[in-house]
Design a protein around this motif. Structure first.
Motif, PDB file in Angstrom:
ATOM      1  N   GLU A  17      -4.424   4.768   5.714  1.00 36.00           N
ATOM      2  CA  GLU A  17      -3.935   5.594   4.616  1.00 36.00           C
ATOM      3  C   GLU A  17      -3.037   4.810   3.666  1.00 36.00           C
ATOM      4  O   GLU A  17      -3.180   4.905   2.443  1.00 36.00           O
ATOM      5  CB  GLU A  17      -3.167   6.800   5.178  1.00 36.00           C
ATOM      6  CG  GLU A  17      -2.702   7.774   4.116  1.00 36.00           C
ATOM      7  CD  GLU A  17      -3.843   8.449   3.371  1.00 36.00           C
ATOM      8  OE1 GLU A  17      -3.636   8.813   2.191  1.00 36.00           O
ATOM      9  OE2 GLU A  17      -4.933   8.602   3.950  1.00 36.00           O
ATOM     10  N   ASN A  18      -2.129   4.017   4.210  1.00 39.91           N
ATOM     11  CA  ASN A  18      -1.109   3.357   3.395  1.00 39.91           C
ATOM     12  C   ASN A  18      -1.560   2.043   2.777  1.00 39.91           C
ATOM     13  O   ASN A  18      -0.950   1.563   1.815  1.00 39.91           O
ATOM     14  CB  ASN A  18       0.157   3.123   4.222  1.00 39.91           C
ATOM     15  CG  ASN A  18       0.789   4.418   4.694  1.00 39.91           C
ATOM     16  OD1 ASN A  18       0.543   5.477   4.117  1.00 39.91           O
ATOM     17  ND2 ASN A  18       1.580   4.345   5.751  1.00 39.91           N
ATOM     18  N   HIS A  19      -2.608   1.424   3.336  1.00 38.52           N
ATOM     19  CA  HIS A  19      -3.041   0.108   2.844  1.00 38.52           C
ATOM     20  C   HIS A  19      -4.533   0.101   2.507  1.00 38.52           C
ATOM     21  O   HIS A  19      -5.189  -0.924   2.620  1.00 38.52           O
ATOM     22  CB  HIS A  19      -2.742  -0.961   3.897  1.00 38.52           C
ATOM     23  CG  HIS A  19      -1.284  -1.118   4.204  1.00 38.52           C
ATOM     24  ND1 HIS A  19      -0.433  -1.847   3.417  1.00 38.52           N
ATOM     25  CD2 HIS A  19      -0.540  -0.593   5.211  1.00 38.52           C
ATOM     26  CE1 HIS A  19       0.790  -1.798   3.936  1.00 38.52           C
ATOM     27  NE2 HIS A  19       0.752  -1.036   5.009  1.00 38.52           N
ATOM     28  N   ARG A  20      -5.015   1.237   2.048  1.00 37.35           N
ATOM     29  CA  ARG A  20      -6.452   1.317   1.783  1.00 37.35           C
ATOM     30  C   ARG A  20      -6.864   0.508   0.562  1.00 37.35           C
ATOM     31  O   ARG A  20      -8.058   0.319   0.327  1.00 37.35           O
ATOM     32  CB  ARG A  20      -6.888   2.764   1.631  1.00 37.35           C
ATOM     33  CG  ARG A  20      -6.301   3.496   0.433  1.00 37.35           C
ATOM     34  CD  ARG A  20      -6.837   4.904   0.390  1.00 37.35           C
ATOM     35  NE  ARG A  20      -6.429   5.596  -0.829  1.00 37.35           N
ATOM     36  CZ  ARG A  20      -6.891   6.790  -1.190  1.00 37.35           C
ATOM     37  NH1 ARG A  20      -7.760   7.416  -0.413  1.00 37.35           N
ATOM     38  NH2 ARG A  20      -6.487   7.359  -2.304  1.00 37.35           N
ATOM     39  N   ASP A  21      -5.895   0.017  -0.222  1.00 38.19           N
ATOM     40  CA  ASP A  21      -6.222  -0.823  -1.366  1.00 38.19           C
ATOM     41  C   ASP A  21      -6.338  -2.293  -0.985  1.00 38.19           C
ATOM     42  O   ASP A  21      -6.653  -3.135  -1.832  1.00 38.19           O
ATOM     43  CB  ASP A  21      -5.173  -0.664  -2.474  1.00 38.19           C
ATOM     44  CG  ASP A  21      -3.777  -1.019  -1.996  1.00 38.19           C
ATOM     45  OD1 ASP A  21      -3.555  -1.038  -0.760  1.00 38.19           O
ATOM     46  OD2 ASP A  21      -2.919  -1.285  -2.843  1.00 38.19           O
ATOM     47  N   ASP A  22      -6.100  -2.623   0.297  1.00 39.43           N
ATOM     48  CA  ASP A  22      -6.182  -4.030   0.708  1.00 39.43           C
ATOM     49  C   ASP A  22      -6.785  -4.196   2.101  1.00 39.43           C
ATOM     50  O   ASP A  22      -6.759  -5.280   2.664  1.00 39.43           O
ATOM     51  CB  ASP A  22      -4.791  -4.673   0.673  1.00 39.43           C
ATOM     52  CG  ASP A  22      -4.861  -6.202   0.665  1.00 39.43           C
ATOM     53  OD1 ASP A  22      -5.800  -6.751   0.053  1.00 39.43           O
ATOM     54  OD2 ASP A  22      -3.979  -6.835   1.273  1.00 39.43           O
ATOM     55  N   LEU A  23      -7.297  -3.120   2.658  1.00 37.74           N
ATOM     56  CA  LEU A  23      -7.954  -3.202   3.964  1.00 37.74           C
ATOM     57  C   LEU A  23      -9.003  -2.114   4.069  1.00 37.74           C
ATOM     58  O   LEU A  23      -8.729  -0.947   3.794  1.00 37.74           O
ATOM     59  CB  LEU A  23      -6.940  -3.041   5.107  1.00 37.74           C
ATOM     60  CG  LEU A  23      -7.552  -3.051   6.515  1.00 37.74           C
ATOM     61  CD1 LEU A  23      -8.083  -4.445   6.858  1.00 37.74           C
ATOM     62  CD2 LEU A  23      -6.529  -2.612   7.562  1.00 37.74           C
ATOM     63  N   VAL A  24     -10.203  -2.508   4.446  1.00 33.07           N
ATOM     64  CA  VAL A  24     -11.273  -1.547   4.716  1.00 33.07           C
ATOM     65  C   VAL A  24     -11.580  -1.607   6.207  1.00 33.07           C
ATOM     66  O   VAL A  24     -11.798  -2.691   6.762  1.00 33.07           O
ATOM     67  CB  VAL A  24     -12.536  -1.872   3.895  1.00 33.07           C
ATOM     68  CG1 VAL A  24     -13.714  -1.023   4.368  1.00 33.07           C
ATOM     69  CG2 VAL A  24     -12.272  -1.628   2.413  1.00 33.07           C
ATOM     70  N   VAL A  25     -11.575  -0.454   6.850  1.00 32.76           N
ATOM     71  CA  VAL A  25     -11.885  -0.355   8.270  1.00 32.76           C
ATOM     72  C   VAL A  25     -13.290   0.204   8.423  1.00 32.76           C
ATOM     73  O   VAL A  25     -13.634   1.232   7.831  1.00 32.76           O
ATOM     74  CB  VAL A  25     -10.867   0.543   9.004  1.00 32.76           C
ATOM     75  CG1 VAL A  25     -11.281   0.735  10.471  1.00 32.76           C
ATOM     76  CG2 VAL A  25      -9.474  -0.061   8.924  1.00 32.76           C
TER      77      VAL A  25
END
Length: 296
Positions: free
Chosen positions: A163-171
């Motif tokens: 949620e907090n780092h979805r602009d720099d990590l894709v799971v």
């Protein structure tokens, strides 16, 4: 990080080609046979990100979309390869900084005792930041039958980061479709964060034969006509047996055939030609245990 320069006169197609994504998608086409729906979805995601960039350049409201994904399908259907190319697409379009892939399973995330899981999970996430975190057989993170299991702790940390780092990590979560559906049913927080569900179908017999030819070609091997016909029969028989893993099983079968080919040539008492060294014959295929019933 690739940056798309604002150009009001440029067409989306021109920007698409300039971004380098076209090259990545062509590489995906060359690497993987079939999977048209999967490749189509990857192109759709690339189009979404490109148009989002163009909107931002024109001063329109733009918010990075959630790109967390779930890949479902049987083993050997190309999920890891597609995840790797997806990471490259995201890098080319400036969605993530590094564009690398970190592939893990439950053992890489969940500890064996109290206080062990959080640092393990955070260390993996740290390595994956700026790219794609690929969690294979993700349903094993949740084991409600074991009260002393620490998988839920890892899930909670992942939820926060997604949620907090979805602009720099894709799971990307991956696994069998039915088990992933059960996993999402037990973890609504995780289900709500997955924006894209992509199903990887099993390969047809014709596609598996084409895959085998591509694999051999990359190794400077090939079938003679009789061997190709025999291997087509092999595929049909092997698909009916337990533990068939699509392209993975084909690769293993080819390794064994190369072994039999080498053993056969090793007995030669004369110099070997280039053709002999590179062409598999029917006997290299038919010696497989898959044909045991036919030999009986």
């Amino acid at each position: 990080m690739t940056m798309l320069v604002a150009d009001e006169t440029a067409t989306p197609r021109a920007l698409f080609e300039a971004s380098g994504v076209k090259t990545v998608l062509e590489q995906l086409d060359a690497e993987l046979v079939g999977l048209a729906p999967v490749k189509g979805r990857i192109r759709d995601i690339a189009a979404l990100l490109l148009i989002d960039k163009l909107r931002a350049q024109q001063g329109l409201q733009s918010q990075p979309p959630s790109l967390h994904m779930c890949f479902t399908g049987n083993p050997g259907t190309g999920k890891t390869t597609v995840a790797l190319r997806m990471a490259e697409v995201l890098k080319q379009l400036g969605y993530v900084r590094r564009g690398h892939l970190v592939a893990v399973t439950r053992d890489d995330l969940v500890g064996q005792f109290i206080g062990h899981t959080a640092p393990k999970t955070r260390e993996v996430i740290k390595k994956a930041m700026g790219g794609v975190l690929f969690i294979d057989e993700a349903y094993y993170l949740y084991r409600p039958e074991n009260e002393r299991d620490y998988g839920q702790e890892s899930i909670e940390i992942l939820l926060q980061v997604m949620e907090n780092h979805r602009d720099d990590l894709v799971v990307i979560l991956a696994g069998y479709k039915d088990r992933m559906e059960t996993f999402f049913g037990s973890n609504p927080g995780m289900a709500s964060r997955i924006a894209h569900h992509i199903d990887f179908p099993d390969y047809s017999e014709a596609e598996l034969l084409q895959i085998s030819q591509l694999m051999l070609q990359r190794l400077n091997y090939g079938f003679d006509p009789a061997a190709q016909a025999a291997f087509a029969r092999y595929i049909g028989l092997r698909r009916e047996q337990p533990h068939f893993a699509n392209a993975r099983s084909i690769r293993n079968a080819l390794d064994r055939m190369r072994l039999r080919h080498a053993t056969r040539l090793f007995r030669a008492d004369h110099p070997l030609t280039r053709e002999q060294l590179s062409v598999l014959q029917a006997e290299d295929v038919l010696a497989s245990r898959v044909f045991a019933k036919e030999r009986a």
